[in-house]
Scaffold this active site. Structure first.
Site, PDB file in Angstrom:
ATOM      1  N   HIS A 237    -115.496   4.419 -90.992  1.00  0.00           N
ATOM      2  CA  HIS A 237    -116.849   4.624 -90.457  1.00  0.00           C
ATOM      3  C   HIS A 237    -117.774   5.323 -91.457  1.00  0.00           C
ATOM      4  O   HIS A 237    -118.827   4.818 -91.807  1.00  0.00           O
ATOM      5  CB  HIS A 237    -116.797   5.495 -89.192  1.00  0.00           C
ATOM      6  CG  HIS A 237    -115.906   4.989 -88.093  1.00  0.00           C
ATOM      7  ND1 HIS A 237    -116.221   3.920 -87.283  1.00  0.00           N
ATOM      8  CD2 HIS A 237    -114.717   5.453 -87.657  1.00  0.00           C
ATOM      9  CE1 HIS A 237    -115.259   3.749 -86.393  1.00  0.00           C
ATOM     10  NE2 HIS A 237    -114.337   4.654 -86.599  1.00  0.00           N
TER      11      HIS A 237
HETATM   12  O1  RIB Z   1    -117.106   7.910 -84.242  1.00  0.00           O
HETATM   13  C1  RIB Z   1    -116.697   7.979 -85.584  1.00  0.00           C
HETATM   14  C2  RIB Z   1    -117.076   9.287 -86.178  1.00  0.00           C
HETATM   15  O2  RIB Z   1    -116.406  10.336 -85.489  1.00  0.00           O
HETATM   16  C3  RIB Z   1    -116.661   9.427 -87.653  1.00  0.00           C
HETATM   17  O3  RIB Z   1    -117.601  10.230 -88.319  1.00  0.00           O
HETATM   18  C4  RIB Z   1    -115.352  10.144 -87.574  1.00  0.00           C
HETATM   19  O4  RIB Z   1    -115.096  10.935 -88.742  1.00  0.00           O
HETATM   20  C5  RIB Z   1    -115.560  11.042 -86.393  1.00  0.00           C
HETATM   21  O5  RIB Z   1    -116.247  12.182 -86.852  1.00  0.00           O
END
Ligand code: RIB
Ligand code: CA
Length: 313
Positions: A237
């Site tokens: 992500h």
């Molecule tokens: O939903 C994904 C996010 O939540 C990413 O930034 C992961 O590291 C968690 O923080």
């Protein structure tokens, strides 16, 4: 070269985002600020210091930030990232300490020194929101905020909300509604930005201390996603936000209205983005106020990540 600040809650994918930034010759990572999110502020700060130690980049200052959200109760994600926040690999003990200056002041001062700072928030937006409220003039010195958070589809922490925004919805609303160039990189595109076990095998074959730790972290992350979500591959992500700053255009975006629900029982922390342009009159936002990612060039993203890890051979 673009000045970059990453605000993060390491976190496996935060670590990949930091390593991508450090490997690029198109951005200068001026500072790392930490926030509570995946784990407590103590753990996310220690993890940021460990990642910079791993990359032999303890020259980059780490500033510790907010340890709790603005209004709501604290949520963490130990079930995804483990008790340490970076379980699954033998990261080095930190050889750097956080600087005295708070993350909020570091964001403000780094922006003032840069005059055109790119900020990649990849955790809850508490630090960035407080910086914007305490130092409203910094919007003149921020070139772009590209945040990993939210979604135009279903959530991952509730059916409606993505974790980073859900962990501090009020802070996210401040950032979305600020007078600054904001790009939202939501789950709707980061879910496509996945590495699979073949990619991890290629990284492990690079056979350096750093790439071995990366392969171990990704293996842990893959195992979590495949057992918890029955996914093929693991979404990186946070690296999507950094990739868009390094190479604008790796994301397709729509310029539209976007903000955050802070009142709904079932929709608390939901990002609401008018990607289909069905309305031209939104509460609190004067005009289309955000660039919302609607697609990602996955092959280019994966290539950027693997090229970055190659530099750590
Ligand atoms: O939903 C994904 C996010 O939540 C990413 O930034 C992961 O590291 C968690 O923080
Ligand atoms: Ca994160």
């Amino acid at each position: 070269m673009k000045d970059l600040l990453v605000d993060c809650d390491p976190g496996h994918d935060d670590a990949m985002a930091l390593l991508l930034a450090l490997a690029s010759d198109r951005v200068a990572l001026e500072a790392v600020t930490t926030v509570a999110g995946n784990q407590t502020i103590e753990k996310t700060t220690r993890n940021a210091c460990r990642v910079l130690t791993l990359a032999d980049r303890t020259d980059v200052p780490v500033a510790r930030g907010m340890g709790a959200p603005l209004v709501r109760d604290q949520v963490t994600a130990g079930w995804v990232h483990g008790e340490s926040g970076l379980d699954g690999a033998d990261l080095p003990e930190p050889e750097t300490e956080p600087i005295e200056r708070h993350a909020v002041e570091t964001i403000a001062q780094t922006a003032a020194e840069s005059g055109a700072l790119h900020i990649a928030p990849v955790g809850p937006l508490t630090n960035v929101a407080v910086a914007l409220r305490k130092h409203p003039d910094i919007v003149e010195d921020i070139e772009r905020i590209v945040l990993m958070g939210g979604t135009t589809e279903d959530g991952n922490i509730t059916p409606a909300a993505e974790f980073n925004v859900f962990a501090d919805p009020e802070a996210a609303k401040v950032v979305f509604e600020a007078d600054v160039d904001v790009t939202m990189v939501g789950l709707n595109v980061t879910r496509e930005a996945r590495l699979d076990r073949d990619h991890v095998a290629r990284i492990r074959e690079m056979e350096s201390a750093i790439t071995t730790v990366v392969a171990d972290l990704l293996t842990y992350f893959l195992d979590v996603y495949e057992t918890s979500f029955e996914w093929d591959g693991v979404p990186i992500h946070d690296a999507c936000a950094v990739a868009e700053i390094v190479e604008p255009g790796v994301l397709d975006t729509e310029h539209t209205f976007a903000t955050v629900e802070t009142k709904g029982d079932l929709t608390y922390g939901r990002t609401v983005a008018d990607v289909r342009g069905v309305s031209d009159d939104w509460p609190n936002v004067e005009a289309p106020n955000a660039n919302v990612a609607v697609d990602i060039d996955r092959d280019r993203f994966v290539e950027m990540l693997l090229d970055a890890f190659e530099t750590y051979r």
